[in-house]
Structures are given as C-alpha cells and as structure tokens.
Design an enzyme around this catalytic site. Structure first.
Site, mmCIF file in Angstrom:
data_model
loop_
_atom_site.group_PDB
_atom_site.id
_atom_site.type_symbol
_atom_site.label_atom_id
_atom_site.label_comp_id
_atom_site.label_asym_id
_atom_site.label_seq_id
_atom_site.Cartn_x
_atom_site.Cartn_y
_atom_site.Cartn_z
ATOM 1 C CG LEU A 51 -1.844 -1.225 1.355
ATOM 2 C CD1 LEU A 51 -2.903 -0.976 2.431
ATOM 3 C CD2 LEU A 51 -2.500 -1.595 0.025
ATOM 4 N NE ARG B 6 0.769 12.871 9.956
ATOM 5 C CZ ARG B 6 0.648 11.785 10.714
ATOM 6 N NH1 ARG B 6 1.128 11.784 11.941
ATOM 7 N NH2 ARG B 6 0.066 10.697 10.247
ATOM 8 C CE LYS C 186 3.788 8.173 4.556
ATOM 9 N NZ LYS C 186 2.962 8.137 5.790
ATOM 10 N N GLY D 220 -4.505 0.363 16.215
ATOM 11 C CA GLY D 220 -5.468 -0.704 16.426
ATOM 12 C C GLY D 220 -4.939 -1.634 17.513
ATOM 13 C CG ASN E 13 -2.798 -4.075 13.221
ATOM 14 O OD1 ASN E 13 -2.037 -4.958 12.869
ATOM 15 N ND2 ASN E 13 -3.659 -3.471 12.404
HETATM 16 C C1 UD1 Z 1 -3.502 1.218 10.382
HETATM 17 C C2 UD1 Z 1 -4.252 0.068 11.032
HETATM 18 C C3 UD1 Z 1 -4.034 0.116 12.545
HETATM 19 C C4 UD1 Z 1 -2.576 0.042 12.846
HETATM 20 C C5 UD1 Z 1 -1.812 1.156 12.124
HETATM 21 C C6 UD1 Z 1 -0.335 0.984 12.271
HETATM 22 C C7 UD1 Z 1 -6.240 -0.257 9.669
HETATM 23 C C8 UD1 Z 1 -7.685 -0.050 9.543
HETATM 24 N N1 UD1 Z 1 -5.657 0.224 10.743
HETATM 25 O O1 UD1 Z 1 -4.080 2.399 10.872
HETATM 26 O O2 UD1 Z 1 -4.701 -0.959 13.149
HETATM 27 O O3 UD1 Z 1 -2.369 0.137 14.234
HETATM 28 O O4 UD1 Z 1 -2.103 1.119 10.716
HETATM 29 O O5 UD1 Z 1 0.310 2.098 11.768
HETATM 30 O O6 UD1 Z 1 -5.647 -0.902 8.803
HETATM 31 N N2 UD1 Z 1 -3.630 3.418 2.802
HETATM 32 C C9 UD1 Z 1 -3.975 3.440 1.484
HETATM 33 N N3 UD1 Z 1 -5.266 3.711 1.146
HETATM 34 C C10 UD1 Z 1 -6.224 3.949 2.064
HETATM 35 C C11 UD1 Z 1 -5.861 3.929 3.420
HETATM 36 C C12 UD1 Z 1 -4.558 3.658 3.762
HETATM 37 O O7 UD1 Z 1 -3.141 3.222 0.604
HETATM 38 O O8 UD1 Z 1 -7.379 4.159 1.664
HETATM 39 C C13 UD1 Z 1 -2.242 3.134 3.180
HETATM 40 C C14 UD1 Z 1 -1.561 4.316 3.821
HETATM 41 O O9 UD1 Z 1 -0.894 5.110 2.876
HETATM 42 C C15 UD1 Z 1 -0.589 3.672 4.783
HETATM 43 C C16 UD1 Z 1 -1.309 2.388 5.178
HETATM 44 O O10 UD1 Z 1 -2.239 2.124 4.165
HETATM 45 O O11 UD1 Z 1 0.617 3.320 4.167
HETATM 46 C C17 UD1 Z 1 -1.971 2.522 6.535
HETATM 47 O O12 UD1 Z 1 -2.917 3.540 6.480
HETATM 48 P P1 UD1 Z 1 -3.095 4.558 7.662
HETATM 49 O O13 UD1 Z 1 -4.111 5.554 7.270
HETATM 50 O O14 UD1 Z 1 -1.778 5.053 8.119
HETATM 51 O O15 UD1 Z 1 -3.718 3.592 8.740
HETATM 52 P P2 UD1 Z 1 -3.807 3.876 10.284
HETATM 53 O O16 UD1 Z 1 -5.040 4.643 10.555
HETATM 54 O O17 UD1 Z 1 -2.533 4.379 10.789
#
Ligand code: UD1
Ligand code: MG
Length: 454
Positions: free
Chosen positions: A15, A22, A29, A148, A177
C-alpha cells in the site's frame, strides 16, 4: 537470507497510496530515502527476500513517480491505482485482479513501514502454511494511542479494534497492530469483500479481516515484533529515526562480518555498501550508494565515498572523496583532500595530497605529487588522461586532457602538459628560472628615492 522458495506462491500487495502530507514535501512520502534507497524500495526488497513471487503496488491517482520507482525495484511489479482513499481493505482490493489470480499467501504491507525484516514476513507466511486464515503483526507500543489493538483469547487473535472504535477496556491493551498482515490467498478475496465500513471512520478496515475470517470458520494469530522494526514514517522526524535504526543494524552487520568501525555511530552506510574482512573504517566516514571495499582496506577519518570500488589493502583519506566510477586497485593510496572520479587507479599507485583525478587511468606504482590536477573538461566535453605504470608526476602538474603519459615518464614540477609524453621521457614545461644578483636591493633603493622626491 534464505528466501522461502517452497511450493507456496506468494503475492505481496504494497500500500503506497498515502498522501504523506506531514512530510511537507513535493516528493511523495514513500519515495523519501533511507540509506540511499526509497522507503518503497526497502519494502520491495524485503518482501522479495521473503520469497514473494509477485508484487502489486497500490498508488494514489497520478502517481507515475511512485509507479516508476516500484518498477525500478521490481521490474515485474504491477501497479494499481486507488482512486479514492476509503480505508486499508479498500486499498488492498484495488489489486483485486492480482489477488484473483490465486496465490497461496497474500502479504499486505505498508510502503511507509520500511524496516520490517524478511524473516518476519517468512514467519507470517509460515503461520498460513500451518492453516491460519490470517496472521497479523503486533508490537508492544510505548504509547498505544491511535493504533489498532490486538484482542487475544489464549493463542487466538479474536479481533483487531481500531483506537477510535475501542472501548476504554480495549484501549488499555498495549499490544498494537503494526498494520501488516498475511492472509490465506485462497480465501483473501472473499474475506476482503465481506469487510464493511460500519465504524467510527466509515472506512473499510483491513483489520476487520480478522473477525470476518473467524466468522467464516477460519482462525487468526498474532506475531509480535519489536516496535522499532514496525515503526511507520509519517514525518521527517520519524524518517530520521527510522534511518538511525537502519544504520544501527547495518553497522552491526558490517562488524559481525569482519569490518572494524572505530566509532560505529559516526559511520553512515548505504543500503548496498559492501565491506570486506579486516576493513577498518575510522570516524566520520560517509558511504553513498554503490561502494564496495575489499579485504584489508583502510578508510581513514572524514572520507566520503560514492559509486566506488576500493581494492584490497588500499588506503583512503583522511579527508578523501571518491566519486562514482573511482576504481582503486590493490594497495593504491589516496591521501588527504584528493578527489577521484571515474578513474582507475592501478595497484600501488599513490595520489597522496590535494589532487583532482577525473576521467583517468593511473598506472600501477605511479606517483602523483601534491596538487596534480587532470584538466578533464573543456567547458563542453570531458576527456581522458592516461598515466603509464611507474610514472612520476611532479607537484602541481596540470594534465590537459586528452593526454597520454608514457610508462616510467618523469614530469617536472609545475608543468602544464598539453601533449603526449613518451615512455621513460623527462618532460618539463615551465618558464626558465631567472635570477639577477642584487636586483631587489637596487629596486628598493630606487623606489624609496622616487617616493621621497615625489
Ligand atoms: C492502520 C491500522 C491500525 C494500525 C496502524 C499501524 C487499519 C484499519 N488500521 O491504521 O490498526 O495500528 O495502521 O500504523 O488498517 N492506505 C492506502 N489507502 C487507504 C488507506 C490507507 O493506501 O485508503 C495506506 C496508507 O498510505 C498507509 C497504510 O495504508 O501506508 C496505513 O494507512 P493509515 O491511514 O496510516 O492507517 P492507520 O489509521 O494508521
Ligand atoms: Mg498510519
């Protein structure tokens, strides 16, 4: 690292659709670098080393630069665009076409979590091989806020609760998580499609795969990693912290493989630095990408190397700069304030003080005196200088390229060399010395008189 090349086939979905606001950067990033390699590049190297047979990278709309970097790291990487950010499960499903081809193992990894070791991915895959539907990766968080929580019941992972959805009781759990997950590839699509968005953020959470898997009769487990291994990078402070962790590991590895780092914390390595046995690296040395140092070489303090190959028992620095294409043979010696670029320096050759040697071939056992400069650039083109074996180039000689200095030739101090020099010849090109006895005294007296009179 022994990659898992078992019969199980593995797809890694990376992903990389985050915006990374930020970072306050014009560069996405995941293209920010640690040790000369993008975070995305680190992640792709790690999943490849863990035996991933295919890689799918999920990028944001219009992110050709991220796609290009992915392909640079893994030529066969497939790129999928997530047009709307609707959560981590939604992001994984952007790669539906790849997942649907049917793999045994599906690894979901984040491109902004660059320090996860291949062994960890291998361990997660091993749990799938044992029959688990989901293997999540957890860590004991110093501060769990925002993560999480992994909710366990005995050895089983029951659910992952996002911070925003967690009860006070669940928020007290410190096992968090990391975000990365391994899913049974044969069930992954059905599992991800069953994930809903009925939660505080109205997002499709990858973390819900755990509860869904259990509802579908599968089992889930959690593996635990050190917090430093699973740290995510959201800003430049965290980027520097991740780089520091990476450096610590790389320095330790170099030392365990037989290199001495006199003051490890002051030596900066690149992702591909190779140091041989009995190499000694003194304080404050920087290795840019593409450097190999053969056994027994010594890199003295305050040297900067990039794209260079240092031969056995060669000596570099202190205060030397090796630029791309510097190739030093065995026992070559490069001293203080010497810059070498795109040049081969033969065995035992010495360039000890204050020189620039670029686009050159320097013969074995030759000696270049202080301040020797190859004038390799005419303002439009670069030209080559060749110096034969055993040649002696005097102090402050300017070699105006293209030019050949024959083997064993001897060039007088201060010469400007604009023509080829024969083997074993003496070459001197400088004005004849002039000395007039008493001239200075007479001059002073004459001038003093003029001054009084005027
Ligand atoms: C996620 C986890 C959380 C964990 C945390 C660790 C979920 C729902 N939650 O939360 O349990 O503790 O990571 O850092 O998975 N991304 C996409 N598309 C999206 C959403 C996210 O590509 O629609 C990518 C982001 O760029 C990132 C990763 O997925 O690299 C995680 O997304 P982020 O929004 O950081 O998740 P957290 O809310 O931090
Ligand atoms: Mg995050």
């Amino acid at each position: 690292m022994t990659a898992d090349k078992s019969a199980r086939r593995c797809l890694a979905v990376v992903l990389a659709a985050g915006e990374g606001t930020r970072m306050k950067s014009d560069v996405p990033k995941v293209l920010h670098a640690i040790a000369g390699r993008s975070m995305l590049g680190h992640v792709l190297a790690s999943v490849s080393a863990a035996g991933a047979d295919a890689v799918a990278v999920v990028v944001g709309p219009g992110r050709e630069d991220v796609a290009a970097e992915a392909r640079r790291a893994v030529a066969a990487a497939e790129i999928f665009v997530q047009t709307e950010r609707r959560g981590t499960a939604h992001a994984v499903l952007a790669a539906r076409e790849a997942i649907a081809r049917g793999y045994d193992d599906l690894l979901v990894v984040f491109a902004d979590t660059p320090l996860v070791e291949p062994e960890t991915f291998v361990a997660m895959r091993a749990r799938l091989a044992q029959g688990c539907a989901v293997a999540a990766l957890g860590f004991e968080a110093a501060d769990p806020t925002g993560y999480g929580r992994l909710l366990l019941d005995g050895g089983e992972l029951v659910a992952i609760r996002e911070h925003k959805d967690a009860s006070a009781h669940e928020r007290a759990v410190r096992l968090c998580n990391a975000g990365l997950m391994a899913l049974d590839g044969t069930k992954a699509l059905a599992l991800l499609e069953a994930v809903g968005a009925d939660n505080a953020q109205k997002e499709f959470y990858l973390t819900d795969a755990v509860a869904v898997a259990r509802a579908q009769g599968g089992s889930a487990v959690a593996l635990v990693a050190p917090e430093t291994e699973v740290m995510g990078v959201n800003d430049r402070v965290q980027l520097a912290a991740a780089a520091a962790v990476w450096q610590g590991r790389a320095r330790e590895k170099a030392m365990r493989e037989g290199a001495t780092l006199v003051d490890p914390a002051t030596v900066w390595l690149s992702h591909d630095t190779r140091l041989g046995r009995d190499v000694i690296v003194e304080q404050n040395v920087v290795f840019g990408p593409g450097v190999t140092v053969a056994d027994g070489a010594v890199i003295h303090a305050f040297s900067h190397l990039e794209g260079a190959a240092v031969g056995r028992k060669a000596q570099i620095g202190p205060f030397a700069r090796l630029r791309p294409g510097a190739k030093l043979a065995e026992k070559a010696k490069i001293g203080n304030f010497v810059e070498i670029k795109n040049a081969a320096v033969g065995p035992g050759a010495k360039i000890n003080h204050l020189s620039y040697v670029g686009d050159a071939d320097v013969g074995a056992e030759s000696n270049l005196g202080a301040g020797v400069i190859t004038c390799n650039y005419d303002g439009f083109f670069k030209h080559r200088t060749t110096i034969g074996e055993g040649a002696f180039v005097g102090v402050n000689v300017a070699l105006v390229a293209p030019v050949d200095v024959g083997a064993g030739a001897y060039i007088g101090t201060g010469s400007v060399v604009t023509k080829d020099i024969e083997t074993d010849a003496l070459f001197v090109a400088r004005p004849k010395p002039v000395e007039r006895p008493g001239w200075a005294k007479a001059f002073r007296e004459r001038k003093a008189k003029e001054k009084q009179g005027g």
